[in-house]
Design an enzyme around this catalytic site. Structure first.
Site, short mmCIF file in Angstrom:
data_model
loop_
_atom_site.label_atom_id
_atom_site.label_comp_id
_atom_site.label_asym_id
_atom_site.label_seq_id
_atom_site.Cartn_x
_atom_site.Cartn_y
_atom_site.Cartn_z
N ASP A 21 0.86 -1.19 0.00
CA ASP A 21 0.00 0.00 0.00
C ASP A 21 0.89 1.24 0.00
O ASP A 21 1.73 1.41 0.88
CB ASP A 21 -0.89 -0.04 1.25
CG ASP A 21 -1.75 1.21 1.42
OD1 ASP A 21 -1.91 1.96 0.44
OD2 ASP A 21 -2.25 1.42 2.53
N ASN A 23 -0.53 4.54 -0.53
CA ASN A 23 -1.29 5.77 -0.22
C ASN A 23 -2.11 5.64 1.07
O ASN A 23 -3.02 6.44 1.31
CB ASN A 23 -2.20 6.14 -1.40
CG ASN A 23 -3.24 5.06 -1.69
OD1 ASN A 23 -3.19 3.97 -1.12
ND2 ASN A 23 -4.18 5.37 -2.57
N ASP A 98 -3.32 -10.45 -16.28
CA ASP A 98 -4.34 -11.49 -16.10
C ASP A 98 -5.49 -11.21 -17.06
O ASP A 98 -6.02 -10.09 -17.09
CB ASP A 98 -4.84 -11.47 -14.65
CG ASP A 98 -5.13 -12.86 -14.12
OD1 ASP A 98 -5.69 -13.67 -14.88
OD2 ASP A 98 -4.79 -13.14 -12.96
N ASP A 201 -7.42 -16.65 -17.28
CA ASP A 201 -8.25 -17.21 -16.23
C ASP A 201 -9.26 -18.21 -16.79
O ASP A 201 -9.92 -17.94 -17.80
CB ASP A 201 -8.98 -16.05 -15.52
CG ASP A 201 -9.76 -16.50 -14.31
OD1 ASP A 201 -9.13 -16.98 -13.36
OD2 ASP A 201 -10.99 -16.36 -14.32
N GLU A 258 -5.09 -21.03 -17.48
CA GLU A 258 -5.61 -21.76 -16.32
C GLU A 258 -6.66 -22.72 -16.85
O GLU A 258 -7.70 -22.30 -17.34
CB GLU A 258 -6.22 -20.78 -15.31
CG GLU A 258 -6.72 -21.49 -14.06
CD GLU A 258 -7.57 -20.60 -13.16
OE1 GLU A 258 -7.54 -20.81 -11.93
OE2 GLU A 258 -8.27 -19.71 -13.68
N HIS A 334 -2.77 -17.32 -5.74
CA HIS A 334 -3.78 -16.54 -5.01
C HIS A 334 -5.02 -17.35 -4.65
O HIS A 334 -5.83 -16.91 -3.83
CB HIS A 334 -4.19 -15.33 -5.85
CG HIS A 334 -4.85 -15.72 -7.14
ND1 HIS A 334 -4.15 -16.32 -8.17
CD2 HIS A 334 -6.13 -15.62 -7.57
CE1 HIS A 334 -4.98 -16.57 -9.17
NE2 HIS A 334 -6.19 -16.16 -8.83
N ASP A 335 -5.18 -18.53 -5.27
CA ASP A 335 -6.35 -19.38 -5.01
C ASP A 335 -6.03 -20.58 -4.13
O ASP A 335 -6.92 -21.39 -3.85
CB ASP A 335 -6.92 -19.90 -6.33
CG ASP A 335 -7.73 -18.85 -7.08
OD1 ASP A 335 -8.23 -17.92 -6.42
OD2 ASP A 335 -7.86 -18.97 -8.30
#
Length: 563
Positions: A21, A23, A98, A201, A258, A334-335
Site C-alpha cells: 500500500d 497511499n 491477467d 483465467d 488456467e 492466489h487461489d
C-alpha cells in the site's frame, strides 16, 4: 526442442491488493508495486504476473471486470500502470497481465445492455448465455463453483443467464464471433501498451457443450458438477487457435492458460510445441489430491496429500509432456493455501528447512516455475478461527451452504477446513518487516496481517544469508545458468515410486545429470542412493552432511555430475 525465452524464465506472482500500500488506504496498489520492483529484481525473477488490476466492483478479488481497458481506481490509474510497465522494463522485468474473459462483471457495459433489453436484435443480448426456464426452473442442474445454482433469473426478460462463478460474473458467449473479436481487439490494445503476455483465467471453460445438458450430480450435492462437462469444451481449441492467429502470434509473449479439468493429453493440445495455441497451462491435479473423499464437499478438507500420490502426479506431468508440451511449475497462487503449510511443515522448528526442500523439488523439474508472493520467505496460512474473519467469497458461500443450508458439516469442522484451504490464506498482506501491519500499510489492511509477521518478514530474510529468500535466489540463478534444468530428461530414481518418505529424481542431458533427493518427513531416514564419483553438491538446505546415506527432517540435496 527449440529453446524459447520463457522456458528458463521464472515468474513472480503479485496479488496487487495485498502486496504494498503506497497511499495508506489499507489496500495495495500499483505505486506500491513500483516501490518494490528492486526486491523482485534482487530475487532474480524475470516476469511479474499481475492479478487483475482492471476496473471492477471487486466481488471476486477483481476477477469480475467492469472495464477491460481501465485501471481499478483502488490501484491507481493508467499513468501509474504505464509507469510500472516502463520501470519494470528498465530493470529487465517483464509484465504478464491477467486475462479474464470466460465472464465479465455484471457492471460491464456489455452486460448492462444485455440484461436491459429483451430485443432479439440487440447484439449484446447474444454476448452472454441466456436461456428460457425449463418446467418453471433453471435451464439445467449446473451448480456455481461459488455455491448455489449457476443460473440467475431476470424478471424483465423472463430468462435465466449463466454464471459459473458469482451471479455478478455472467459468462460470455464465446460462440458469438462478435464477442471473440471484441476480446481480441482488447488484447491487441494491451499489446499496444507494451505488455509481455497474458495469464488466462479459467480459459478451458469458454466453450460450453451444445444444448447445455445436465451435469453429473454427486449423492448429497444440491447441484450438478458443471466443470465435468464444460472443461475442454467442443470449440475451445478452435477459439484459442483463432486467438493465436489474431493476437498471440503477433507478439513474443509468455502465455499460460488456467485450465481446470485438463489432462496431459489435452495439455498437449493447449501447449503444443508448434505454438498454435498457448505456451503452457496450469493444471490442478496435484493441488486437488487433498480434497475431501466425500465428493459433495469438494476441496474442503484438512487432510495432507500422501507423497506417493503427489510424486506420481508430478512425475506423470513431467513424463507425458516431455518434448511435446511445456509444464508450468507451482505449489501455490492466489487461489491456493500457503506452500509450506500445505505440503511442508510450518511449525517453527521445520518451516525454513521444509520451505527450502519444497522449493528445490519443484525448481529442478522441467517447466517454467511460478513463485507466489511471500512463498520466497516462507509465509504461512493464517488459520482464522471464525467465519466473520473471512473476506473470500468462495469460503463464505461454502460455509453458509455446507453448514447452515445443507447441514453437511458442523461449524467447527468447516472452520478447520477453511483454515487449511481458504483462498484468504494466500491473500493476507505481504510481510515486509516487523513494524505495525508488517510494513504493508500505515493503516488497518483490508485483510488482517498474519500475526507471525514479526518472525517471518522480508527485512529479516534479507539480513539472514541462510534464509528461504536466498535459497530461492540461488535456485533461480542455477536455472538461468544450467541448461540441464531446462532441457534435461526427467526420471524417478529406480524404486522410488513407492517410497512414502523420500522423493528422488534425476534430470539428464548429453553433458550432465542432476540427482535430487528430498525427505518429505520430520524424521531422520536412511537411503542408499548412488551418487556418482566427481559429483558436485549443487545445493542443500542444511549447512553440512552428517552421513551420506542419512537424510534429516525435510533435508534436500541436489548433485550435478558432468559426464
Amino acid at each position: 526442442m527449440t529453446k524459447l525465452w520463457w522456458q528458463n524464465a521464472v515468474v513472480y506472482q503479485v496479488y496487487p491488493k495485498s502486496f504494498q500500500d503506497s497511499n495508506d488506504d489499507g489496500i495495495g496498489d500499483l505505486r506500491g508495486i513500483i516501490n518494490r520492483l528492486d526486491y523482485i529484481k534482487e530475487l532474480g525473477a524475470d516476469i511479474i504476473w499481475l492479478n487483475p488490476i482492471y476496473k471492477s466492483p471487486d466481488i471476486d478479488g477483481g476477477y469480475d471486470i467492469a472495464d477491460y481497458q481501465n485501471i481499478n481506481p483502488t490501484f491507481g490509474n493508467m499513468d501509474d500502470f504505464e509507469c510500472l510497465l516502463k520501470t519494470a522494463h528498465q530493470k529487465g522485468l517483464k509484465i504478464m497481465m491477467d486475462l479474464v474473459v470466460n465472464h465479465s462483471s455484471s457492471d460491464h457495459e456489455w452486460f448492462k445492455k444485455s440484461i436491459g433489453s429483451t430485443d432479439k436484435n440487440n447484439k449484446y443480448r447474444d454476448y452472454y448465455v441466456w436461456r428460457d426456464p425449463v418446467d418453471g426452473h433453471e435451464p439445467n442442474n449446473w451448480g456455481s463453483f461459488f455455491s448455489g445454482p449457476a443460473w440467475t433469473f431476470d424478471e424483465k426478460s423472463g430468462q435465466y443467464y449463466l454464471h459459473l462463478f458469482a451471479k455478478e460474473q455472467p459468462d460470455l458467449n464465446w460462440d458469438n464471433p462478435e464477442v471473440r473479436n471484441s476480446i481480441f481487439d482488447m488484447m491487441n490494445w494491451w499489446a499496444g501498451k507494451g505488455i509481455d503476455g497474458f495469464r488466462m483465467d479459467v480459459i478451458s471453460l469458454i466453450s460450453k457443450p451444445k444444448d447445455l445438458p445436465d451435469a453429473p450430480k454427486e449423492e448429497g450435492a444440491a447441484y450438478g458438477n458443471a466443470g465435468e462437462i464444460i472443461a475442454n469444451g467442443p470449440h475451445v481449441h478452435e477459439y484459442l487457435k483463432e486467438m493465436n492467429q489474431k493476437v498471440l502470434s503477433k507478439h513474443d509473449w509468455i502465455t499460460v492458460g488456467e485450465t481446470a479439468g485438463v489432462t496431459t493429453e489435452e495439455a498437449k493440445r493447449y501447449a503444443n510445441m508448434d505454438e498454435s495455441e498457448l505456451n503452457m497451462v496450469f493444471q490442478f491435479e496435484h493441488v486437488s489430491l487433498d480434497g475431501n473423499k466425500n465428493t459433495a464437499l469438494g476441496k474442503w478438507s484438512d487432510t495432507k496429500t500422501s507423497l506417493i500420490d503427489l510424486r506420481a502426479n508430478l512425475a506423470k506431468w513431467q513424463k507425458n509432456l516431455s518434448g511435446k508440451a511445456w509444464n508450468s511449475l507451482y505449489w501455490s497462487n492466489h487461489d491456493q493455501p500457503r506452500t509450506v503449510s500445505r505440503f511442508g511443515n510450518d511449525a517453527p522448528k521445520y518451516r525454513k528447512v521444509s520451505a527450502k526442500m519444497l522449493a528445490a523439488v519443484l525448481h529442478f523439474m522441467q517447466g517454467t516455475p511460478y513463485i507466489y508472493q511471500g512463498e520466497e520467505i516462507g509465509m504461512t496460512n493464517i488459520y482464522f478461527t471464525d467465519i466473520n474473519q473471512y473476506r473470500d467469497l468462495e469460503s463464505i458461500n461454502a460455509y453458509h451452504e455446507l453448514v447452515e443450508q445443507e447441514h453437511l458439516l458442523p461449524s467447527e469442522t468447516m472452520i478447520k477446513y477453511l483454515a487449511a484451504h481458504s483462498r484468504d490464506n494466500a491473500r493476507t498482506p505481504m510481510q515486509w518487516n516487523g513494524t505495525e501491519n508488517a510494513g504493508f500499510s500505515k493503516v488497518t489492511p483490508w485483510l488482517p496481517v498474519n500475526p507471525n509477521y514479526k518472525l517471518i518478514n522480508v527485512k529479516d530474510a534479507l539480513n539472514d544469508k541462510n534464509s528461504v529468500f536466498y535459497f530461492y535466489q540461488k535456485l533461480i540463478k542455477l536455472r538461468h545458468e544450467l541448461p540441464i534444468i531446462t532441457d534435461g530428461v526427467f526420471n524417478l530414481v529406480e524404486g522410488n515410486e513407492s517410497d512414502q518418505e523420500v522423493f528422488a529424481y534425476t534430470r539428464q542431458n548429453e553433458e550432465e545429470s542432476l540427482l535430487v533427493i528430498a525427505n518429505f518427513t520430520d524424521k531422520v531416514v536412511e537411503r542408499e542412493y548412488r551418487v556418482l564419483d566427481n559429483s558436485k553438491l549443487l545445493i542443500q538446505n542444511y549447512k553440512d552432511i552428517v552421513k551420506n546415506n542419512e537424510l534429516r527432517p525435510y533435508e534436500v540435496r541436489v548433485y550435478l555430475y558432468e559426464k
